[in-house]
Write a protein that holds these residues in place. Structure first.
Motif, PDB file in Angstrom:
ATOM      1  N   THR A   1       0.828  -1.209   0.000  1.00 35.38           N
ATOM      2  CA  THR A   1       0.000   0.000   0.000  1.00 35.38           C
ATOM      3  C   THR A   1       0.860   1.255   0.000  1.00 35.38           C
ATOM      4  OG1 THR A   1      -0.133   0.108   2.414  1.00 35.38           O
ATOM      5  CG2 THR A   1      -1.827  -1.181   1.279  1.00 35.38           C
ATOM      6  N   ASP A   2       0.299   2.296  -0.594  1.00 31.75           N
ATOM      7  CA  ASP A   2       0.918   3.610  -0.611  1.00 31.75           C
ATOM      8  C   ASP A   2      -0.210   4.620  -0.726  1.00 31.75           C
ATOM      9  OD1 ASP A   2       2.837   5.668  -0.775  1.00 31.75           O
ATOM     10  OD2 ASP A   2       2.781   5.594  -2.965  1.00 31.75           O
ATOM     11  N   GLU A   3      -0.403   5.403   0.316  1.00 33.37           N
ATOM     12  CA  GLU A   3      -1.541   6.315   0.417  1.00 33.37           C
ATOM     13  C   GLU A   3      -2.822   5.515   0.199  1.00 33.37           C
ATOM     14  OE1 GLU A   3      -0.906   9.808  -1.966  1.00 33.37           O
ATOM     15  OE2 GLU A   3       1.026  10.200  -1.039  1.00 33.37           O
ATOM     16  N   LEU A   4      -3.611   5.807  -0.826  1.00 38.55           N
ATOM     17  CA  LEU A   4      -4.853   5.063  -1.071  1.00 38.55           C
ATOM     18  C   LEU A   4      -4.726   4.127  -2.273  1.00 38.55           C
ATOM     19  CD1 LEU A   4      -7.512   7.846  -0.334  1.00 38.55           C
ATOM     20  CD2 LEU A   4      -6.738   6.001   1.160  1.00 38.55           C
ATOM     21  N   ASN A   5      -3.504   3.702  -2.554  1.00 39.90           N
ATOM     22  CA  ASN A   5      -3.228   2.774  -3.646  1.00 39.90           C
ATOM     23  C   ASN A   5      -2.869   1.411  -3.062  1.00 39.90           C
ATOM     24  OD1 ASN A   5      -3.354   4.808  -5.774  1.00 39.90           O
ATOM     25  ND2 ASN A   5      -1.495   5.594  -4.825  1.00 39.90           N
ATOM     26  N   VAL A   6      -3.347   0.366  -3.714  1.00 40.13           N
ATOM     27  CA  VAL A   6      -3.056  -1.001  -3.289  1.00 40.13           C
ATOM     28  C   VAL A   6      -2.512  -1.765  -4.492  1.00 40.13           C
ATOM     29  CG1 VAL A   6      -4.003  -3.150  -2.349  1.00 40.13           C
ATOM     30  CG2 VAL A   6      -4.990  -0.960  -1.668  1.00 40.13           C
ATOM     31  N   LYS A   7      -1.354  -2.378  -4.325  1.00 35.84           N
ATOM     32  CA  LYS A   7      -0.815  -3.267  -5.348  1.00 35.84           C
ATOM     33  C   LYS A   7      -0.908  -4.680  -4.797  1.00 35.84           C
ATOM     34  CE  LYS A   7       2.887  -2.229  -7.679  1.00 35.84           C
ATOM     35  NZ  LYS A   7       4.315  -2.012  -8.031  1.00 35.84           N
ATOM     36  N   VAL A   8      -1.527  -5.561  -5.578  1.00 37.13           N
ATOM     37  CA  VAL A   8      -1.695  -6.950  -5.174  1.00 37.13           C
ATOM     38  C   VAL A   8      -0.869  -7.825  -6.114  1.00 37.13           C
ATOM     39  CG1 VAL A   8      -3.342  -8.827  -4.830  1.00 37.13           C
ATOM     40  CG2 VAL A   8      -4.038  -6.474  -4.348  1.00 37.13           C
ATOM     41  N   ARG A   9      -0.075  -8.712  -5.518  1.00 37.73           N
ATOM     42  CA  ARG A   9       0.706  -9.691  -6.280  1.00 37.73           C
ATOM     43  C   ARG A   9       0.271 -11.082  -5.856  1.00 37.73           C
ATOM     44  NH1 ARG A   9       6.183  -7.112  -4.969  1.00 37.73           N
ATOM     45  NH2 ARG A   9       6.120  -5.332  -6.353  1.00 37.73           N
ATOM     46  N   LEU A  10       0.054 -11.937  -6.840  1.00 39.31           N
ATOM     47  CA  LEU A  10      -0.349 -13.315  -6.578  1.00 39.31           C
ATOM     48  C   LEU A  10       0.618 -14.280  -7.239  1.00 39.31           C
ATOM     49  CD1 LEU A  10      -4.134 -12.865  -7.356  1.00 39.31           C
ATOM     50  CD2 LEU A  10      -3.162 -13.294  -5.108  1.00 39.31           C
ATOM     51  N   TYR A  11       1.117 -15.214  -6.456  1.00 35.77           N
ATOM     52  CA  TYR A  11       1.933 -16.299  -6.990  1.00 35.77           C
ATOM     53  C   TYR A  11       2.022 -17.381  -5.921  1.00 35.77           C
ATOM     54  CZ  TYR A  11       5.838 -14.394  -4.221  1.00 35.77           C
ATOM     55  OH  TYR A  11       6.641 -13.943  -3.206  1.00 35.77           O
ATOM     56  N   THR A  12       2.366 -18.573  -6.339  1.00 42.30           N
ATOM     57  CA  THR A  12       2.518 -19.679  -5.409  1.00 42.30           C
ATOM     58  C   THR A  12       3.954 -19.689  -4.916  1.00 42.30           C
ATOM     59  OG1 THR A  12       0.762 -20.873  -6.529  1.00 42.30           O
ATOM     60  CG2 THR A  12       2.256 -22.176  -5.140  1.00 42.30           C
ATOM     61  N   LYS A  13       4.124 -19.452  -3.639  1.00 47.94           N
ATOM     62  CA  LYS A  13       5.445 -19.175  -3.076  1.00 47.94           C
ATOM     63  C   LYS A  13       6.417 -20.355  -3.113  1.00 47.94           C
ATOM     64  CE  LYS A  13       3.494 -15.470  -0.386  1.00 47.94           C
ATOM     65  NZ  LYS A  13       2.253 -15.406  -1.141  1.00 47.94           N
ATOM     66  N   ASN A  14       5.930 -21.569  -3.028  1.00 52.66           N
ATOM     67  CA  ASN A  14       6.873 -22.696  -3.007  1.00 52.66           C
ATOM     68  C   ASN A  14       7.463 -23.001  -4.386  1.00 52.66           C
ATOM     69  OD1 ASN A  14       4.452 -23.705  -3.894  1.00 52.66           O
ATOM     70  ND2 ASN A  14       4.586 -25.615  -2.755  1.00 52.66           N
ATOM     71  N   ILE A  15       6.866 -22.456  -5.457  1.00 49.36           N
ATOM     72  CA  ILE A  15       7.456 -22.634  -6.792  1.00 49.36           C
ATOM     73  C   ILE A  15       7.772 -21.298  -7.462  1.00 49.36           C
ATOM     74  CG2 ILE A  15       6.429 -24.892  -7.184  1.00 49.36           C
ATOM     75  CD1 ILE A  15       4.393 -23.466  -9.030  1.00 49.36           C
ATOM     76  N   ASN A  16       7.429 -20.188  -6.793  1.00 48.08           N
ATOM     77  CA  ASN A  16       7.674 -18.838  -7.320  1.00 48.08           C
ATOM     78  C   ASN A  16       7.108 -18.644  -8.723  1.00 48.08           C
ATOM     79  OD1 ASN A  16       8.914 -17.978  -4.992  1.00 48.08           O
ATOM     80  ND2 ASN A  16      10.946 -18.575  -5.688  1.00 48.08           N
ATOM     81  N   ASP A  17       5.895 -19.133  -8.927  1.00 44.99           N
ATOM     82  CA  ASP A  17       5.236 -19.010 -10.217  1.00 44.99           C
ATOM     83  C   ASP A  17       3.724 -18.967  -9.997  1.00 44.99           C
ATOM     84  OD1 ASP A  17       4.922 -18.821 -12.957  1.00 44.99           O
ATOM     85  OD2 ASP A  17       6.174 -20.565 -13.403  1.00 44.99           O
ATOM     86  N   ILE A  18       3.005 -18.693 -11.067  1.00 39.83           N
ATOM     87  CA  ILE A  18       1.549 -18.592 -11.014  1.00 39.83           C
ATOM     88  C   ILE A  18       0.945 -19.976 -11.209  1.00 39.83           C
ATOM     89  CG2 ILE A  18      -0.466 -17.520 -12.079  1.00 39.83           C
ATOM     90  CD1 ILE A  18       1.536 -15.384 -13.201  1.00 39.83           C
TER      91      ILE A  18
END
Length: 127
Positions: free
Chosen positions: A85-102
């Protein structure tokens, strides 16, 4: 054997991602309405490939509501998005952490996050 199954699922996920990237719903079916892209981007960093999207809000309460609902989706699937988050902005990242991929779960969560955002728009919560 398990490694081969995992490799195959990762490859299938990558193939599905490529099909989605190259085609839109309108390419498959003629409809009287136009669909708009979900605006999720596939981003590759040196150590991870992820889905990423930026959301901007005008109201702090709606901003907090969106973050909480996004986190609840993560709890539901036990698969937590990276939220910046930054002020009223939200950046969302999605990935599967154990393989570092989608993977498929990331696409499912992305759709649910879009549903939350669409509900906010539909209810005009920012007004």
């Amino acid at each position: 054997m398990l490694q081969n199954i995992i490799r195959q699922r990762i490859q299938d996920s990558k193939n599905t991602r490529q099909i989605v990237k190259e085609n839109t719903y309108d390419n498959f079916i003629e409809t009287p309405i136009e669909t708009t892209p979900s605006e999720w981007q596939t981003v590759t960093y040196p150590d991870v490939t992820c889905l990423e999207r930026q959301f901007t809000f005008d109201d702090a309460k709606v901003f907090l509501f969106f973050i909480m609902e996004t986190y609840k989706i993560g709890i539901k699937y036990n698969h937590y998005p990276f939220i910046e988050t930054d002020e009223l902005n939200v950046k969302v990242r999605l990935y599967t952490k154990n393989i570092n991929d989608i993977t498929d779960i990331d696409f499912k969560i992305a759709k649910e996050i879009i549903d939350v955002h669409n509900e906010i728009d539909f209810l005009n919560l920012e007004k």
